[in-house]
Motif scaffolding. Sequence first.
Motif, PDB file in Angstrom:
ATOM      1  N   ALA B  19       0.838  -1.213   0.000  1.00  0.00           N
ATOM      2  CA  ALA B  19       0.000   0.000   0.000  1.00  0.00           C
ATOM      3  C   ALA B  19       0.867   1.255   0.000  1.00  0.00           C
ATOM      4  CB  ALA B  19      -0.929  -0.003   1.211  1.00  0.00           C
ATOM      5  N   CYS B  20       2.013   1.184   0.711  1.00  0.00           N
ATOM      6  CA  CYS B  20       2.890   2.355   0.760  1.00  0.00           C
ATOM      7  C   CYS B  20       3.443   2.675  -0.618  1.00  0.00           C
ATOM      8  CB  CYS B  20       4.024   2.132   1.762  1.00  0.00           C
ATOM      9  SG  CYS B  20       4.959   0.598   1.518  1.00  0.00           S
ATOM     10  N   GLN B  21       3.761   1.646  -1.382  1.00  0.00           N
ATOM     11  CA  GLN B  21       4.303   1.861  -2.721  1.00  0.00           C
ATOM     12  C   GLN B  21       3.243   2.461  -3.647  1.00  0.00           C
ATOM     13  OE1 GLN B  21       6.437  -2.295  -2.754  1.00  0.00           O
ATOM     14  NE2 GLN B  21       7.413  -1.015  -4.308  1.00  0.00           N
ATOM     15  N   ALA B  22       2.040   1.950  -3.532  1.00  0.00           N
ATOM     16  CA  ALA B  22       0.955   2.474  -4.373  1.00  0.00           C
ATOM     17  C   ALA B  22       0.634   3.919  -4.000  1.00  0.00           C
ATOM     18  CB  ALA B  22      -0.287   1.597  -4.226  1.00  0.00           C
ATOM     19  N   LYS B  25       3.326   6.277  -5.299  1.00  0.00           N
ATOM     20  CA  LYS B  25       3.215   6.498  -6.748  1.00  0.00           C
ATOM     21  C   LYS B  25       2.121   7.511  -7.045  1.00  0.00           C
ATOM     22  CE  LYS B  25       5.359   3.559  -9.663  1.00  0.00           C
ATOM     23  NZ  LYS B  25       5.388   3.195 -11.052  1.00  0.00           N
ATOM     24  N   GLU B  26       1.010   7.334  -6.376  1.00  0.00           N
ATOM     25  CA  GLU B  26      -0.144   8.205  -6.589  1.00  0.00           C
ATOM     26  C   GLU B  26       0.177   9.637  -6.135  1.00  0.00           C
ATOM     27  OE1 GLU B  26      -2.953   7.746  -8.010  1.00  0.00           O
ATOM     28  OE2 GLU B  26      -3.939   9.606  -7.391  1.00  0.00           O
ATOM     29  N   ALA B  27       0.746   9.764  -4.931  1.00  0.00           N
ATOM     30  CA  ALA B  27       0.975  11.095  -4.352  1.00  0.00           C
ATOM     31  C   ALA B  27       2.039  11.869  -5.110  1.00  0.00           C
ATOM     32  CB  ALA B  27       1.364  10.956  -2.880  1.00  0.00           C
ATOM     33  N   LYS B  29       3.213  11.128  -8.318  1.00  0.00           N
ATOM     34  CA  LYS B  29       3.191  10.925  -9.769  1.00  0.00           C
ATOM     35  C   LYS B  29       4.479  10.272 -10.255  1.00  0.00           C
ATOM     36  CE  LYS B  29       0.316  15.041 -10.301  1.00  0.00           C
ATOM     37  NZ  LYS B  29       0.496  15.480  -8.882  1.00  0.00           N
ATOM     38  N   VAL B  30       4.862   9.209  -9.575  1.00  0.00           N
ATOM     39  CA  VAL B  30       6.088   8.490  -9.941  1.00  0.00           C
ATOM     40  C   VAL B  30       5.827   7.739 -11.247  1.00  0.00           C
ATOM     41  CG1 VAL B  30       7.740   6.726  -9.213  1.00  0.00           C
ATOM     42  CG2 VAL B  30       6.740   8.266  -7.523  1.00  0.00           C
ATOM     43  N   PRO B  31       6.708   7.939 -12.258  1.00  0.00           N
ATOM     44  CA  PRO B  31       6.429   7.356 -13.569  1.00  0.00           C
ATOM     45  C   PRO B  31       6.466   5.830 -13.579  1.00  0.00           C
ATOM     46  CG  PRO B  31       8.615   8.330 -13.515  1.00  0.00           C
ATOM     47  CD  PRO B  31       7.940   8.721 -12.239  1.00  0.00           C
ATOM     48  N   LYS B  32       5.855   5.284 -14.621  1.00  0.00           N
ATOM     49  CA  LYS B  32       5.774   3.835 -14.774  1.00  0.00           C
ATOM     50  C   LYS B  32       7.166   3.206 -14.743  1.00  0.00           C
ATOM     51  CE  LYS B  32       3.485   0.485 -17.739  1.00  0.00           C
ATOM     52  NZ  LYS B  32       2.934   0.232 -19.067  1.00  0.00           N
ATOM     53  N   GLY B  33       7.288   2.116 -14.036  1.00  0.00           N
ATOM     54  CA  GLY B  33       8.561   1.401 -13.998  1.00  0.00           C
ATOM     55  C   GLY B  33       9.521   1.921 -12.933  1.00  0.00           C
ATOM     56  N   GLN B  34       9.176   3.026 -12.272  1.00  0.00           N
ATOM     57  CA  GLN B  34      10.054   3.595 -11.250  1.00  0.00           C
ATOM     58  C   GLN B  34       9.344   3.609  -9.904  1.00  0.00           C
ATOM     59  OE1 GLN B  34      13.037   4.091 -12.075  1.00  0.00           O
ATOM     60  NE2 GLN B  34      12.957   4.321 -14.303  1.00  0.00           N
ATOM     61  N   TRP B  35      10.115   3.593  -8.849  1.00  0.00           N
ATOM     62  CA  TRP B  35       9.565   3.609  -7.492  1.00  0.00           C
ATOM     63  C   TRP B  35      10.392   4.532  -6.618  1.00  0.00           C
ATOM     64  CZ3 TRP B  35       5.188   0.760  -6.999  1.00  0.00           C
ATOM     65  CH2 TRP B  35       4.947  -0.208  -7.992  1.00  0.00           C
ATOM     66  N   ARG B  36       9.694   5.262  -5.739  1.00  0.00           N
ATOM     67  CA  ARG B  36      10.414   6.046  -4.745  1.00  0.00           C
ATOM     68  C   ARG B  36      10.572   5.278  -3.438  1.00  0.00           C
ATOM     69  NH1 ARG B  36       8.613  12.333  -4.318  1.00  0.00           N
ATOM     70  NH2 ARG B  36       9.382  13.087  -6.327  1.00  0.00           N
ATOM     71  N   ASN B  37       9.829   4.195  -3.314  1.00  0.00           N
ATOM     72  CA  ASN B  37      10.008   3.381  -2.105  1.00  0.00           C
ATOM     73  C   ASN B  37       9.877   1.916  -2.462  1.00  0.00           C
ATOM     74  OD1 ASN B  37       7.288   3.251  -2.523  1.00  0.00           O
ATOM     75  ND2 ASN B  37       6.683   4.068  -0.536  1.00  0.00           N
ATOM     76  N   TRP B  38      10.161   1.056  -1.502  1.00  0.00           N
ATOM     77  CA  TRP B  38      10.228  -0.375  -1.788  1.00  0.00           C
ATOM     78  C   TRP B  38       9.975  -1.175  -0.527  1.00  0.00           C
ATOM     79  CZ3 TRP B  38      14.513   2.927  -1.969  1.00  0.00           C
ATOM     80  CH2 TRP B  38      15.403   2.800  -0.905  1.00  0.00           C
ATOM     81  N   ILE B  39       9.730  -2.474  -0.705  1.00  0.00           N
ATOM     82  CA  ILE B  39       9.712  -3.388   0.442  1.00  0.00           C
ATOM     83  C   ILE B  39      10.606  -4.560   0.085  1.00  0.00           C
ATOM     84  CG2 ILE B  39       8.324  -4.879   1.931  1.00  0.00           C
ATOM     85  CD1 ILE B  39       5.890  -3.143   1.227  1.00  0.00           C
TER      86      ILE B  39
END
Lengths: 241, 249
Positions: B19-22, B25-27, B29-39
């Motif tokens: 849920a944190c990753q989603a 992305k939403e907050a 606007k992280v582009p497709k294929g990239q992530w600002r966070n991870w688990i």
Amino acid sequence: MHNRMIKRHDQPSILIHWFNAACWFFLLATGLGLISNPALQPIVQWWPKLMRDLFGGGAALLKVHIIVGVVWAGIWLIFIIAGIARYTLPFLKQIMTYKLPRDIQWMIKKNIQMTLGYKNMARMVKLLGWNGEIPDQGFYNAGQKAAAVGMIAGAVVLVVTGVIMAISKVYLSSAQTPLVQWSITIHYMAAAVTFGILLIHIYMAAISSEERPAFISMFTGEVPEEYARHHHKLWYEKVDI
Amino acid sequence: MEKKLAMVIDSFACIDCKACQAACKEANKVPKGQWRNWIKTPDVEAVAKNGKRMLFQPGNCMQCEKPTCVEACPTGATYKDPLDGTVRIDRRLCIGCGQCLPACPYGARYRHPELKVADKCDFCAERRSNGLEPACVSTCPNKARVFGDLNDSGSMVRKLLETGNAVQIVNNKSNTDPHIYYLGDPGAKDWPVKAQMPSAFAFWKNLAGPVMKGFVGLSALGVGAMLVKQFMMPNDTPNKKDEGGNKDA
């Protein structure tokens, strides 16, 4: 001898010289201001801060550096193309034509003379089997020619690497970033090399008493006949007075 | 007094629901294929083999005290915010050279495919400026992520740290003093990836910098020598026989 004035520079040459000088100082100052990383900043840490305060932040500083860089290179491009026959090719030919034994002797003798004087120079070059006379030079002396080659090479490198950095955010992909990274480093190196040459150029022109007439000619376009005869004899002999 | 924003993440509470990753992305606007966070999830086979358990390890930019990404940026486009201690990116000053990417041992940075500048977690600066917590913190159903100011003695993060149970996960060779702390059982405390300074940067710092300073220094020395000579020998003129030069040289 009657010291008449001889035409050395025309109006467009004088204008582009001072335009170039102004841009060069501006780009040097703002460029140094962009290097805020303490591990890379070559002068003092307050310089980037001062530049950023002056221009309203790092982003504005970058923008103005790019704009002036583009204007500088653009005006030069127009001058180079429009003046291809009248300025560009003759200039390139002049600065790339070396009479080797004469120019090497000039370089060695002149450097010693400028730092130790004529008498010491004559004594020292005796060891090389040379006399103490400084060989005659053309429109540009060997030092000016070598400096011009260095400045042009540096300018070309600065423009190419500058363009790569400027388009990085517009056209270049992640895979092309090593090109941008090396452009930053090489841009800095080219700026340093040209600055080293510039120091000598500025000393010669603005501080050295010997070359004072050349400095004045960068405004008036004219040098005294005696100066031309002494410093640029091979050119002087070809000039119609 | 300025803040020192941090997160304390409880691996016991994380259920790898993403849920944190989603939310991130939403907050952001992280582009497709990239992530600002991870688990980071446990290696199932290793767990099965030695029976040693490891829980989930959520992460994002650690807003390090000694950020190697900032050290790798020539212009200060990436910098440590003096007001809240987060590591930020000035997108207008950044030219997207990408030197900060390998400089982050955690791989927290990516080059934004459209903006072509470096991008990463900033503890949701935009949400924070509107009085909200980072999206990953707000959205976590088990409240595994706790967010706050380490300089505020009353904050939850400070209290959790004072229990003495929270650990940093760092690479021993490039300890950046990260401001994400873990509770529970987040796995090995030794982070496997070392911060890498890009070769162009290392070349500038270690070789080109000193050599260029030497070159300009020599030039200045030459000018100085000429200046001294000009004052010492104001009437330096060639010998009489030299007058008129030497055409045969």
